[in-house]
Design an enzyme around this catalytic site. Structure first.
Site, PDB file in Angstrom:
ATOM      1  N   GLU A 158       0.824  -1.213   0.000  1.00 21.16           N
ATOM      2  CA  GLU A 158       0.000   0.000   0.000  1.00 21.16           C
ATOM      3  C   GLU A 158       0.854   1.258   0.000  1.00 21.16           C
ATOM      4  O   GLU A 158       0.568   2.226  -0.710  1.00 21.16           O
ATOM      5  CB  GLU A 158      -0.939   0.005   1.212  1.00 21.16           C
ATOM      6  CG  GLU A 158      -1.918  -1.154   1.263  1.00 21.16           C
ATOM      7  CD  GLU A 158      -2.712  -1.323  -0.020  1.00 21.16           C
ATOM      8  OE1 GLU A 158      -2.886  -0.350  -0.771  1.00 21.16           O
ATOM      9  OE2 GLU A 158      -3.162  -2.448  -0.290  1.00 21.16           O
ATOM     10  N   HIS A 170      -5.085  -6.258 -11.070  1.00 25.06           N
ATOM     11  CA  HIS A 170      -4.601  -7.366 -10.253  1.00 25.06           C
ATOM     12  C   HIS A 170      -4.523  -8.657 -11.064  1.00 25.06           C
ATOM     13  O   HIS A 170      -3.589  -9.441 -10.914  1.00 25.06           O
ATOM     14  CB  HIS A 170      -5.525  -7.589  -9.042  1.00 25.06           C
ATOM     15  CG  HIS A 170      -5.620  -6.418  -8.121  1.00 25.06           C
ATOM     16  ND1 HIS A 170      -6.624  -5.497  -8.216  1.00 25.06           N
ATOM     17  CD2 HIS A 170      -4.834  -6.020  -7.098  1.00 25.06           C
ATOM     18  CE1 HIS A 170      -6.457  -4.577  -7.284  1.00 25.06           C
ATOM     19  NE2 HIS A 170      -5.377  -4.865  -6.592  1.00 25.06           N
TER      20      HIS A 170
END
Length: 934
Positions: free
Chosen positions: A427, A518
């Protein structure tokens, strides 16, 4: 999108339900490197669609040292105008960032066109100081030389903002569902299935304009850049949607999610304490003592005590909904605190200890390994929010929203998302990417964004834990979050999954994982991880970081990124066997010149690159229609320069396609045909019109001017129907019969009685409807209107009705998808006769196959999109087309293509057309019969 399909993965942003706005392909790859006469070590990679090279490497050319790196870099580009084709670097390049590392300097320029920023237009100049003089060692990036578009908008800025908000609220307008809600809310749900949760009002969607931006397609497209924020009206999920609205027509031409997921110690005003992580290990924590409350806070000044006085702070956000923590600072949260320096069980279980400790580890990695001061390189504050929920449900996710890290509290199977260092590293690396290459979060560039976040997240984790690269768990992301399962069973991703472009690349829509960010990330991160295994962590990390900070630009795709990594390796002195291993890693994952052409399909292409653009993804899904042996679809020119036009052709592929709509600068979208007439919508600067034209030719006829969002157009015989949406997504259905001047709005067009998702066959119009029954209870079902007589026949709701999706009519039956079972992700196929009787569950919702999305019907077959519930994103749970007979028997796959299959329209018999992303392009394709079992 169902809840299970967007849970339990490191997220690049909460899934925006119903926003099937882009189709993933990525920016066209740069061409292979060509040697030039400049010297044996010089390499020049030409750009695509521009005269400026994508990469110049291996040079050593003196630069005039004016005292400013930016001025020296501009001087080099001006002096070598024949090479770079940049007419006026001083006028057209703005220095965004200068990275200094030792003797090296890298200047990152933003391209301006007549003073306006160009999306993805960034060019980098790399220099070194040698004996007091600057020497240019290389350049790279994207500078678009063909831009000539004017800079005067025809659309008012407030109109652009309103249309951006309406587009975000309404989704793509082609398919969707209605869920059982209060009427004022139900109309906002054009395109999504509510899943497990009851929708809530949340924060209304609103838009903020950033002014005019040029999209680099063809001669340039002038747009308003609008950021839409608020709460998804169906799911309650946080929304931060970047929308680009054409400044000439007001059509939202590009959308993607802006949420990205998964000093002097003597003066240091802090102290040190400790806490226990969720894995049971006790760790030191940097704290600050608050005199007012006589408590210790998880506020760490030590790492950044360099004059900025910024801190690494961890906040207690338990009970805060994820949408209230996205893009804004939630009210009422406090820093995690303790009366003693020893933080106890509560701080452990909330994930605060893990988040705070891990933030320091990530900061140290970038500072010590790469000389980077915080995420922006300038010592920015680092804030971590722990314990957020998903509307009261567990939030098994984490994201970077451009300002801070936000971690979900986990559930019975998954620990709080801050409990694995590679998740935290992932992140926070999104923040590093944002402040370096700024990779646009959609398609290939978005997959690169995710790949780099995964790579550095894992690199940070294995470095801190001293895990050898040979350990099978070293390549797993999120494996430490498991409560009961083995690490390999609950990890989000595996960088050693062996995926390649040839076998595994998946072309999908933005509604599916932001265009595959993803799904397709481990193709590239796997190659990087192979390099790390071959070269060792220290050298590999330096190479990848250098590529990120000094070579990559916002719209880069896989091949661009390969070139960047190889060039970075050469710049660090890598050669011989080590350089061959770098290239071998990319070869092994299929990241080679022209890799997109190697992907096959079992369908026949009718129209290539539907909805295509060259700016990093795809334009909004403008749909396709079919009937009577003909198809209709919208498409720009090959350069993506022109506004969309409507084309039509035969579904068997014979003959030549016909241009149906005028090429007048408006966006002509959402077409349908019955084999005789084509109807569609035209978006202009002040109005939105419904138009029609016979397939045989003749004048274009204006049927209606709406001034709002219009979609779901259908034509059959003498009637055209469509759906209008208010700026807040509320919906109503209209129809117009041939020879009549004014359309008829079902139920008078009242937005408090919601009608949506029209379907048409002959004189029978079907649609979804939210209504109040005789007992005063709100219901959602379907209704049939005879457009000749005006008679309305309500198909009664059956039991505890939760939702209805995508009705389809074929002249004999009305079909629709129905959600009756609470907390279930399936939707059954229901049918009624056209007089409202004969209500039948053709495929019951509790059937094992009933994971349906959309439906359309011909005279003899029903075609549905189907997905399979699987954890995370994979080819297995992408929507695929399946087909049955009219009674729901003989369910078969229409096509065995491995990518996403969407936007389908039934023709006659078993033939169906759809938009397919398998090959990395979004093509309109067809099959005449099902492929069977795949």
């Amino acid at each position: 999108m169902s809840k299970s399909r967007r849970r339990a993965r490191i997220s690049g942003g909460a899934a925006l339900l119903g926003a099937a706005a882009l189709l993933a392909s990525g920016v066209p790859a740069a061409q292979a490197a060509d040697e030039t006469p400049q010297g044996p070590a010089t390499e020049v990679v030409p750009g695509t669609g521009t005269k400026t090279p994508a990469l110049v490497d291996g040079i050593e050319e003196a630069a005039k040292d004016s005292g400013s790196p930016a001025a020296a870099a501009r001087g080099h580009l001006a002096a070598k105008k024949d090479r770079y084709e940049i007419a006026d670097p001083a006028r057209d390049l703005t220095a965004e960032q200068t990275l200094k590392q030792g003797a090296g300097e890298t200047v990152r320029f933003q391209q301006k066109h007549r003073g306006l920023p160009v999306l993805g237009g960034q060019y980098l100049v790399r220099m070194e100081k040698k004996d007091g003089d600057r020497v240019v060692t290389g350049t790279s990036g994207k500078y678009f030389t063909g831009l000539t578009v004017g800079t005067k908008a025809r659309v008012a800025e407030k109109t652009a903002v309103a249309r951006a908000v309406a587009a975000t609220a309404a989704g793509d307008g082609r398919t969707g569902s209605l869920t059982k809600l209060a009427p004022k809310q139900a109309g906002a749900e054009a395109n999504a299935k509510a899943g497990k949760r009851t929708a809530k009002s949340g924060t209304p969607l609103s838009g903020s304009s950033h002014g005019l931006v040029v999209l680099p397609q063809g001669k340039g497209l002038l747009t308003y850049h609008v950021t839409v924020t608020g709460t998804d009206p169906v799911s309650g999920a946080p929304v931060k949607q970047e929308v680009y609205v054409d400044a000439a027509s007001g059509f939202p031409v590009l959308q993607y999610s802006g949420i990205q997921s998964i000093a002097d110690d003597a003066d240091f005003p802090g102290t040190t304490g400790s806490g226990v992580k969720l894995d049971g290990k006790k760790v030191d924590l940097d704290l600050t003592h608050d005199a007012a409350s006589d408590s210790y806070q998880l506020r760490d000044y030590r790492h950044q005590w360099n004059g900025s006085k910024n801190a690494l702070t961890t906040w207690d956000a338990r009970g805060v909904d994820a949408n209230d923590a996205s893009g804004t600072w939630p009210s009422g949260i406090t820093e995690v605190a303790s009366k003693t320096k020893e933080f106890g069980k509560d701080a452990t279980e909330s994930g605060a200890v893990d988040a705070h400790w891990a933030a320091g580890q990530v900061y140290d990695y970038y500072k010590q390994k790469h000389g980077r001061d915080s995420l922006d390189g300038k010592g920015m504050a680092i804030n971590s929010l722990v314990g957020v929920t998903d509307g009261g449900f567990p939030f098994v996710n984490a994201f970077w929203d451009g300002q801070k890290m936000v971690y979900g509290g986990g559930d019975e199977e998954t620990k709080t998302l801050s409990a694995d260092l590679d998740v935290v590293g992932h992140e926070m690396t999104h923040g590093v990417v944002e402040h370096t290459a700024g990779l646009v979060y959609v398609g290939q560039s978005g997959a690169l964004n995710e790949a780099l976040a995964d790579y550095f997240g894992n690199a940070i984790d294995v470095t801190a834990s001293k895990t050898p690269m040979s350990d099978p768990k070293a390549a797993l992301i999120g494996e430490d979050l498991c409560r009961t399962k083995a690490p390999e069973d609950c990890a989000f991703r595996n960088l050693n999954d062996g995926r390649t472009t040839a076998k595994d690349f998946l072309g999908v829509t933005i509604g599916t994982d932001s265009g595959g960010v993803h799904l397709n990330s481990t193709i590239f991160s796997g190659a990087l991880w192979d390099i790390r295994e071959d070269l060792g962590g220290t050298l590999a990390d330096r190479i990848v970081y250098k590529a990120l900070a000094e070579y990559l630009t916002p719209l880069d795709g896989y091949t661009d990124a390969r070139n960047a990594v190889v060039a970075a390796a050469k710049a660090l002195g890598v050669k011989g066997a080590k350089l061959r291993s770098v290239n071998r890693a990319f070869d092994a994952h299929g990241i080679t010149k022209g890799w997109e052409k190697a992907i096959g399909a079992d369908s026949d292409k009718l129209l290539g690159d539907v909805n295509a653009t060259r700016v990093g993804g795809r334009l909004p899904n403008t749909g396709a229609g079919a009937g009577g042996g003909w198809w209709a679809a919208s498409k720009s020119d090959d350069e993506g320069q022109e506004a969309f036009s409507v084309w039509a052709g035969r579904t068997d592929g014979k003959g030549t396609k016909k241009l149906i709509s005028p090429n007048d600068g408006r966006y002509h979208v959402y077409p349908d045909t019955d084999g005789r007439t084509v109807a569609w919508v035209a978006y202009g600067p002040t109005s939105v019109e419904v138009l029609s034209r016979p397939l045989t030719g003749g004048p274009v006829k204006k049927l209606w001017s709406a001034g709002t969002t219009v979609a779901n157009v259908h034509v059959s015989g003498r009637t055209v129907t469509w759906q209008e949406s208010s700026p807040h997504g509320q919906q109503r259905v209209a129809y117009l019969r041939k020879g009549e001047r004014e359309p008829v709005f079902v139920d008078g067009g009242r937005y408090d009685v919601v009608t949506a998702l029209p379907t048409l066959s002959g004189d029978k119009l079907g649609y979804a409807k939210v209504y109040v029954d005789k007992d005063g209870q709100q219901q959602v079902s379907t209704e049939i209107t005879d457009v000749r007589s005006g008679k309305q026949t309500l198909v009664p709701a059956k039991g505890a009705h939760l939702g209805v999706a995508t009705p389809a009519i074929n002249g004999k039956y009305l079909y629709w998808l129905v959600d009756d079972i609470a907390d279930d992700n399936r939707m059954g196929l229901r049918r009624a006769d056209l007089d409202g009787t004969g209500l039948t569950d053709v495929i019951p919702e509790d059937s094992a196959t009933a994971y349906f999305w959309n439906v359309d019907a011909s005279d003899s077959a029903v075609t549905l999109t189907q997905w399979k519930p699987q954890r995370g994103w994979s080819n297995g749970n992408l929507t695929k087309l399946v087909q049955t007979d009219l009674d729901g028997k003989g369910l078969k796959r229409v096509s065995c293509n491995r990518g996403e299959q969407t936007g389908h329209a039934a023709d006659t018999g078993k033939r169906v057309v759809w938009i397919d992303g398998t090959t990395g392009h979004t093509d309109l394709v067809t099959r005449a019969r099902p492929a069977g079992t795949c």
